[in-house]
Motif scaffolding. Structure first.
Motif, PDB file in Angstrom:
ATOM      1  N   GLY A 277      48.529   4.168 -31.014  1.00 49.06           N
ATOM      2  CA  GLY A 277      47.355   5.035 -30.939  1.00 49.06           C
ATOM      3  C   GLY A 277      47.114   5.518 -29.521  1.00 49.06           C
ATOM      4  N   ASN A 278      46.016   6.240 -29.342  1.00 48.85           N
ATOM      5  CA  ASN A 278      45.727   6.854 -28.055  1.00 48.85           C
ATOM      6  C   ASN A 278      44.242   6.724 -27.726  1.00 48.85           C
ATOM      7  OD1 ASN A 278      46.213   8.252 -25.723  1.00 48.85           O
ATOM      8  ND2 ASN A 278      46.400  10.252 -26.677  1.00 48.85           N
ATOM      9  N   VAL A 279      43.937   6.260 -26.505  1.00 47.47           N
ATOM     10  CA  VAL A 279      42.566   6.200 -26.014  1.00 47.47           C
ATOM     11  C   VAL A 279      42.450   7.215 -24.885  1.00 47.47           C
ATOM     12  CG1 VAL A 279      40.790   4.789 -24.924  1.00 47.47           C
ATOM     13  CG2 VAL A 279      42.347   3.757 -26.590  1.00 47.47           C
TER      14      VAL A 279
ATOM     15  N   PRO B 179      36.706  11.934 -17.367  1.00 51.47           N
ATOM     16  CA  PRO B 179      35.668  11.900 -16.318  1.00 51.47           C
ATOM     17  C   PRO B 179      34.850  13.193 -16.367  1.00 51.47           C
ATOM     18  CG  PRO B 179      37.872  11.469 -15.426  1.00 51.47           C
ATOM     19  CD  PRO B 179      38.047  12.014 -16.800  1.00 51.47           C
ATOM     20  N   VAL B 180      33.511  13.079 -16.391  1.00 50.49           N
ATOM     21  CA  VAL B 180      32.666  14.280 -16.473  1.00 50.49           C
ATOM     22  C   VAL B 180      31.679  14.299 -15.311  1.00 50.49           C
ATOM     23  CG1 VAL B 180      32.880  14.387 -18.981  1.00 50.49           C
ATOM     24  CG2 VAL B 180      30.948  13.168 -17.961  1.00 50.49           C
ATOM     25  N   SER B 181      31.361  15.499 -14.846  1.00 50.86           N
ATOM     26  CA  SER B 181      30.414  15.632 -13.732  1.00 50.86           C
ATOM     27  C   SER B 181      29.106  16.262 -14.177  1.00 50.86           C
ATOM     28  CB  SER B 181      31.035  16.494 -12.628  1.00 50.86           C
ATOM     29  OG  SER B 181      31.370  17.776 -13.139  1.00 50.86           O
ATOM     30  N   GLY B 182      29.019  16.653 -15.446  1.00 56.18           N
ATOM     31  CA  GLY B 182      27.817  17.292 -15.957  1.00 56.18           C
ATOM     32  C   GLY B 182      28.086  17.851 -17.341  1.00 56.18           C
ATOM     33  N   ILE B 183      27.124  18.600 -17.847  1.00 55.20           N
ATOM     34  CA  ILE B 183      27.281  19.246 -19.154  1.00 55.20           C
ATOM     35  C   ILE B 183      27.578  20.724 -18.892  1.00 55.20           C
ATOM     36  CG2 ILE B 183      26.105  19.819 -21.308  1.00 55.20           C
ATOM     37  CD1 ILE B 183      24.491  17.229 -20.963  1.00 55.20           C
ATOM     38  N   THR B 184      28.862  21.054 -18.970  1.00 53.87           N
ATOM     39  CA  THR B 184      29.297  22.411 -18.630  1.00 53.87           C
ATOM     40  C   THR B 184      30.359  22.879 -19.607  1.00 53.87           C
ATOM     41  OG1 THR B 184      31.073  21.637 -17.194  1.00 53.87           O
ATOM     42  CG2 THR B 184      28.912  21.950 -16.157  1.00 53.87           C
ATOM     43  N   HIS B 185      30.729  24.174 -19.512  1.00 51.51           N
ATOM     44  CA  HIS B 185      31.817  24.713 -20.334  1.00 51.51           C
ATOM     45  C   HIS B 185      33.144  24.032 -19.998  1.00 51.51           C
ATOM     46  CE1 HIS B 185      29.717  27.767 -22.531  1.00 51.51           C
ATOM     47  NE2 HIS B 185      29.250  28.358 -21.429  1.00 51.51           N
ATOM     48  N   VAL B 186      33.292  23.620 -18.735  1.00 55.02           N
ATOM     49  CA  VAL B 186      34.540  22.965 -18.317  1.00 55.02           C
ATOM     50  C   VAL B 186      34.695  21.644 -19.062  1.00 55.02           C
ATOM     51  CG1 VAL B 186      35.873  22.162 -16.338  1.00 55.02           C
ATOM     52  CG2 VAL B 186      34.197  23.982 -16.028  1.00 55.02           C
ATOM     53  N   VAL B 187      33.623  20.868 -19.111  1.00 54.57           N
ATOM     54  CA  VAL B 187      33.654  19.583 -19.805  1.00 54.57           C
ATOM     55  C   VAL B 187      33.846  19.792 -21.302  1.00 54.57           C
ATOM     56  CG1 VAL B 187      32.293  17.532 -20.370  1.00 54.57           C
ATOM     57  CG2 VAL B 187      32.263  18.449 -18.031  1.00 54.57           C
ATOM     58  N   GLU B 188      33.136  20.762 -21.860  1.00 55.60           N
ATOM     59  CA  GLU B 188      33.254  21.061 -23.293  1.00 55.60           C
ATOM     60  C   GLU B 188      34.696  21.420 -23.649  1.00 55.60           C
ATOM     61  OE1 GLU B 188      30.731  23.639 -26.514  1.00 55.60           O
ATOM     62  OE2 GLU B 188      31.278  24.614 -24.619  1.00 55.60           O
ATOM     63  N   HIS B 189      35.317  22.245 -22.822  1.00 52.99           N
ATOM     64  CA  HIS B 189      36.698  22.659 -23.048  1.00 52.99           C
ATOM     65  C   HIS B 189      37.642  21.455 -23.029  1.00 52.99           C
ATOM     66  CE1 HIS B 189      40.098  25.326 -23.111  1.00 52.99           C
ATOM     67  NE2 HIS B 189      40.528  24.964 -21.898  1.00 52.99           N
ATOM     68  N   SER B 190      37.400  20.523 -22.110  1.00 53.58           N
ATOM     69  CA  SER B 190      38.247  19.335 -21.987  1.00 53.58           C
ATOM     70  C   SER B 190      38.055  18.381 -23.155  1.00 53.58           C
ATOM     71  CB  SER B 190      37.946  18.608 -20.668  1.00 53.58           C
ATOM     72  OG  SER B 190      38.216  19.455 -19.573  1.00 53.58           O
TER      73      SER B 190
ATOM     74  N   LYS C 243      40.010  16.026 -28.344  1.00 55.34           N
ATOM     75  CA  LYS C 243      39.934  15.842 -29.806  1.00 55.34           C
ATOM     76  C   LYS C 243      41.208  16.316 -30.502  1.00 55.34           C
ATOM     77  CE  LYS C 243      35.155  15.505 -31.193  1.00 55.34           C
ATOM     78  NZ  LYS C 243      34.152  15.970 -32.157  1.00 55.34           N
ATOM     79  N   SER C 244      41.826  17.384 -29.912  1.00 52.75           N
ATOM     80  CA  SER C 244      43.039  17.932 -30.528  1.00 52.75           C
ATOM     81  C   SER C 244      44.227  16.984 -30.420  1.00 52.75           C
ATOM     82  CB  SER C 244      43.400  19.265 -29.876  1.00 52.75           C
ATOM     83  OG  SER C 244      43.907  19.069 -28.570  1.00 52.75           O
ATOM     84  N   LEU C 245      44.106  15.948 -29.566  1.00 57.43           N
ATOM     85  CA  LEU C 245      45.200  14.986 -29.397  1.00 57.43           C
ATOM     86  C   LEU C 245      45.219  13.931 -30.503  1.00 57.43           C
ATOM     87  CD1 LEU C 245      44.930  14.311 -25.535  1.00 57.43           C
ATOM     88  CD2 LEU C 245      46.554  15.797 -26.706  1.00 57.43           C
ATOM     89  N   SER C 246      44.290  14.034 -31.430  1.00 54.11           N
ATOM     90  CA  SER C 246      44.150  13.044 -32.510  1.00 54.11           C
ATOM     91  C   SER C 246      43.941  11.647 -31.935  1.00 54.11           C
ATOM     92  CB  SER C 246      45.384  13.054 -33.423  1.00 54.11           C
ATOM     93  OG  SER C 246      45.574  14.333 -33.985  1.00 54.11           O
TER      94      SER C 246
ATOM     95  N   VAL D 111      44.142   9.932 -19.396  1.00 55.44           N
ATOM     96  CA  VAL D 111      42.985  10.427 -18.648  1.00 55.44           C
ATOM     97  C   VAL D 111      43.061  11.947 -18.623  1.00 55.44           C
ATOM     98  CG1 VAL D 111      41.733  10.408 -16.464  1.00 55.44           C
ATOM     99  CG2 VAL D 111      42.924   8.341 -17.238  1.00 55.44           C
ATOM    100  N   VAL D 112      42.056  12.602 -19.220  1.00 60.61           N
ATOM    101  CA  VAL D 112      41.977  14.069 -19.242  1.00 60.61           C
ATOM    102  C   VAL D 112      41.015  14.507 -18.152  1.00 60.61           C
ATOM    103  CG1 VAL D 112      41.236  16.070 -20.587  1.00 60.61           C
ATOM    104  CG2 VAL D 112      42.585  14.274 -21.681  1.00 60.61           C
ATOM    105  N   ILE D 113      41.522  15.248 -17.168  1.00 55.35           N
ATOM    106  CA  ILE D 113      40.705  15.654 -16.016  1.00 55.35           C
ATOM    107  C   ILE D 113      40.288  17.114 -16.161  1.00 55.35           C
ATOM    108  CG2 ILE D 113      40.668  15.940 -13.502  1.00 55.35           C
ATOM    109  CD1 ILE D 113      42.767  13.739 -13.311  1.00 55.35           C
ATOM    110  N   PRO D 114      38.988  17.390 -16.296  1.00 59.11           N
ATOM    111  CA  PRO D 114      38.528  18.777 -16.355  1.00 59.11           C
ATOM    112  C   PRO D 114      38.629  19.432 -14.973  1.00 59.11           C
ATOM    113  CG  PRO D 114      36.882  17.232 -17.229  1.00 59.11           C
ATOM    114  CD  PRO D 114      37.884  16.433 -16.471  1.00 59.11           C
ATOM    115  N   GLN D 115      39.014  20.681 -14.942  1.00 60.49           N
ATOM    116  CA  GLN D 115      39.083  21.401 -13.665  1.00 60.49           C
ATOM    117  C   GLN D 115      38.861  22.892 -13.897  1.00 60.49           C
ATOM    118  OE1 GLN D 115      42.687  20.874 -11.429  1.00 60.49           O
ATOM    119  NE2 GLN D 115      41.981  22.071  -9.691  1.00 60.49           N
ATOM    120  N   PHE D 116      37.939  23.471 -13.124  1.00 59.54           N
ATOM    121  CA  PHE D 116      37.771  24.915 -13.240  1.00 59.54           C
ATOM    122  C   PHE D 116      38.574  25.611 -12.147  1.00 59.54           C
ATOM    123  CE2 PHE D 116      34.145  23.775 -10.507  1.00 59.54           C
ATOM    124  CZ  PHE D 116      34.229  24.729  -9.497  1.00 59.54           C
TER     125      PHE D 116
END
Length: 607
Positions: free
Chosen positions: A472-474, A478-489, A494-497, A563-568
């Motif tokens: 499986g996968n965990v 890491p998030v810095s706020g509630i933004t489109h960048v975080v939402e996209h990540s 979720k798409s990784l199942s 670890v999925v890192i959001p970046q704009f």
């Protein structure tokens, strides 16, 4: 930047256009012999600099010393002609030494030649700048800047491709040969017609107090610096048009004849005209001044001499990348040296050579006399090793006609060893850095080889340990706020199942904990949020400890931690400077964590 690159270097060439980049004999003679031919401008001067320490009367010894240099030149040319046919793939002294003497002697030869080609560029450009400032003394204080500019121009020219650089450089080289031949012919004509006083020089055989065999050997070793560059053709055989070995051998013979004629002529004229070397004016400049006066012919000779001394650096640009390719194929230096650039040249080798040469010129302040001893001692090590290697090859294989070949190589090896020992004994204070740097290079070669072997062993399917099954996968985000960048990540996670997605928020103030937790539950209640207070304002440290905790549990259950890192990404690259590069620092740190997969999810801004 792409447009500027196209302007400086030209359009990219297809791989199947490589054949068009091969050299014919005329272009090869210009591009690969320029180093050896240019040394005529300073080789005879090095002999005179040693002899003048006794007296002006001792300058007649330059004639027998010059004959000795010609004997060594003959042995080297005949020997390297044999090497060309025996090793048509190129590589010269490195390949000969490695195959006949062993890996360590091969690496000593290869390392020496790499250093020597860097010195070729530095010495040639510095000497060319000296010739230029001899004609125009006002430029003398700017010699380092002028030399660096020439190196940059040569680097760009070579990045454009072998054929294009050879086309440009052929004219100055042949003009120099014509200019010096004209100088020698007119100088000898003036002597024969009685226009030169015989009282300017001491007769050959004049007794000189204080002369010794050691001093004569020292002068011979210094004059042998005129032979640097003789080996370049054997290193660059792959650059020749077919039949490459035959064309390379003929080019080598032509270079040897031209070098012998020019060197002999300058040594004779310097002796007969009673030329004394000075710091302000080169020997060739003084000969031209006495022969023609300060007229257009003088400036023509000085101009072509300056040009070939500068362009002699191109021998280094031609031979260094090909030698680097041979070392890289054997895994002794980085594999990037085997990659061809847009113009099908080995551009990484060209760029590294240019950069190191500039550093050397700046470090030595463009002083040619300080660089030449290093330059010469570097080339006589591979000379000696290659001759010895060929001796062992003939003794071991005993092909038809091997005895004359053995004699040639034996003579070459003995003279080359003598010259090397003389440089070592008489100029130790000038050449000692070479004997520190060379062992370091050999150690580096072995370290790189050990690394590549270890990597190959670990990546090979047959020798690697079996891969661990992943159940499986965990995913940690890491998030810095509630933004489109975080939402996209989060959507990507979720798409990784993934079996579990954990968002991690790291505030620096405790008041932010509950406030952010409430906002998150309203926004994404389906994603687990973990908040980690960081009183020391560090993000990496608390995140790393949390990943360790998750990883221990995941390893026991055969789960993979990602670890999925959001970046704009700003619309314009310079705008990156206006933002805190936390995501970059996280990625750089986590890449070295074992059993953790790091993924960056970019979110591109539109304005």
């Amino acid at each position: 930047m792409a447009a500027l690159k196209r302007l400086l270097i030209g359009r990219p060439l297809k791989s199947n256009e490589l054949g068009e980049q091969k050299l014919n004999k005329k272009k090869a003679l210009a591009i690969l012999s320029s180093d050896a031919l240019s040394s005529v401008a300073y080789g005879p001067e090095q002999i005179l600099l040693v002899l003048i320490t006794i007296s002006g009367a001792a300058l007649w010894y330059s004639i027998p010393i010059g004959i000795g240099v010609l004997v060594l030149l003959t042995a080297l040319v005949l020997s390297y002609r044999q090497i060309i046919y025996a090793y048509p793939q190129g590589g010269g002294a490195y390949v000969v030494s490695k195959e006949n003497l062993g890996i360590l002697p091969g690496l000593i030869a290869g390392g020496s030649l790499l250093v020597d080609y860097i010195l070729t560029v530095a010495v040639s450009v510095s000497a060319g700048t000296d010739a230029l400032t001899s004609a125009f003394p006002a430029l003398h204080e700017h010699k380092v800047a002028i030399a660096v500019t020439f190196v940059i121009l040569l680097t760009i020219l070579n990045l454009r491709g072998v054929t294009e650089s050879a086309t440009v450089l052929a004219y100055p080289v042949y003009l120099f040969v014509f200019a010096l031949l004209l100088l020698i012919v007119v100088g000898i004509y003036n002597i024969l017609t009685g226009h030169v006083s015989p009282e300017l020089h001491a007769p050959i055989g004049t007794p000189v107090a204080g002369i010794s065999l050691f001093l004569l050997l020292r002068a011979f070793a210094s004059g042998s610096s005129a032979l640097t560059g003789v080996e370049a053709i054997s290193n660059a055989i792959p650059n020749f048009k077919d039949p490459a070995p035959k064309n390379a051998a003929r080019t080598l013979m032509a270079m040897g004849i031209l070098l012998a004629v020019l060197f002999s002529g300058i040594v004779f004229l310097a002796y007969y005209l009673g030329i004394t070397p000075t710091a302000q004016e080169t020997v060739v400049s003084q000969i031209a001044n006495q022969t023609f006066g300060r007229n257009i012919m003088y400036f023509f000779i000085q101009g072509t001499t300056a040009l070939i001394l500068i362009l002699a650096a191109n021998t280094g640009y031609s031979a260094f990348p090909l030698l680097a390719v041979n070392l890289a194929k054997d895994k002794f230096i980085p594999r990037m040296f085997t990659a061809r650039g847009d113009r099908l040249g080995y551009s990484n080798g060209i760029l590294i050579l240019g950069l190191l040469s500039i550093l050397l010129i700046i470090a030595f302040h463009g002083q040619t006399e300080h660089l030449i001893p290093l330059y010469a001692v570097g080339v006589f090590i591979p000379f000696t090793l290659s001759q010895t290697g060929m001796m062992l090859k003939w003794i071991r294989e005993k092909p038809a006609g091997w005895v004359p070949k053995l004699v040639i190589n034996t003579i070459g090896a003995l003279i080359s060893l003598t010259v090397f020992l003389m440089f070592f004994m008489t100029k130790f204070m000038q050449v000692w850095p070479f004997f520190i740097f060379l062992p370091f290079m050999v150690y580096l070669f072995y370290s790189i080889k050990k690394h590549y072997d270890a990597v190959g062993e670990q990546l090979r399917i047959t020798t690697c340990e079996p891969s661990v099954e992943i159940k499986g996968n965990v995913v940690i985000v890491p998030v810095s706020g509630i933004t489109h960048v975080v939402e996209h990540s989060l959507n990507y996670a979720k798409s990784l199942s993934a079996d579990q997605i954990i968002a991690v928020y790291i505030p620096f103030e405790r008041e932010e904990l509950s406030r952010f937790d409430e906002k998150w539950k309203k926004w994404r209640p389906d994603v687990r949020l973990v908040t980690l207070h960081s009183p020391y304002r560090s993000i990496i440290h608390p995140l790393s400890k949390f990943i360790d905790t998750i990883q221990r549990k995941a390893t026991e259950s055969q789960y993979q931690v990602t670890v999925v890192i959001p970046q704009f990404i700003p619309k314009k690259s310079w705008q990156n400077l206006l933002h805190n590069q936390t995501s970059f620092m996280l990625r750089a740190y986590l890449l070295y964590r074992k059993d953790v997969i790091v993924t960056t999810v970019p979110y591109h801004l539109k304005k």
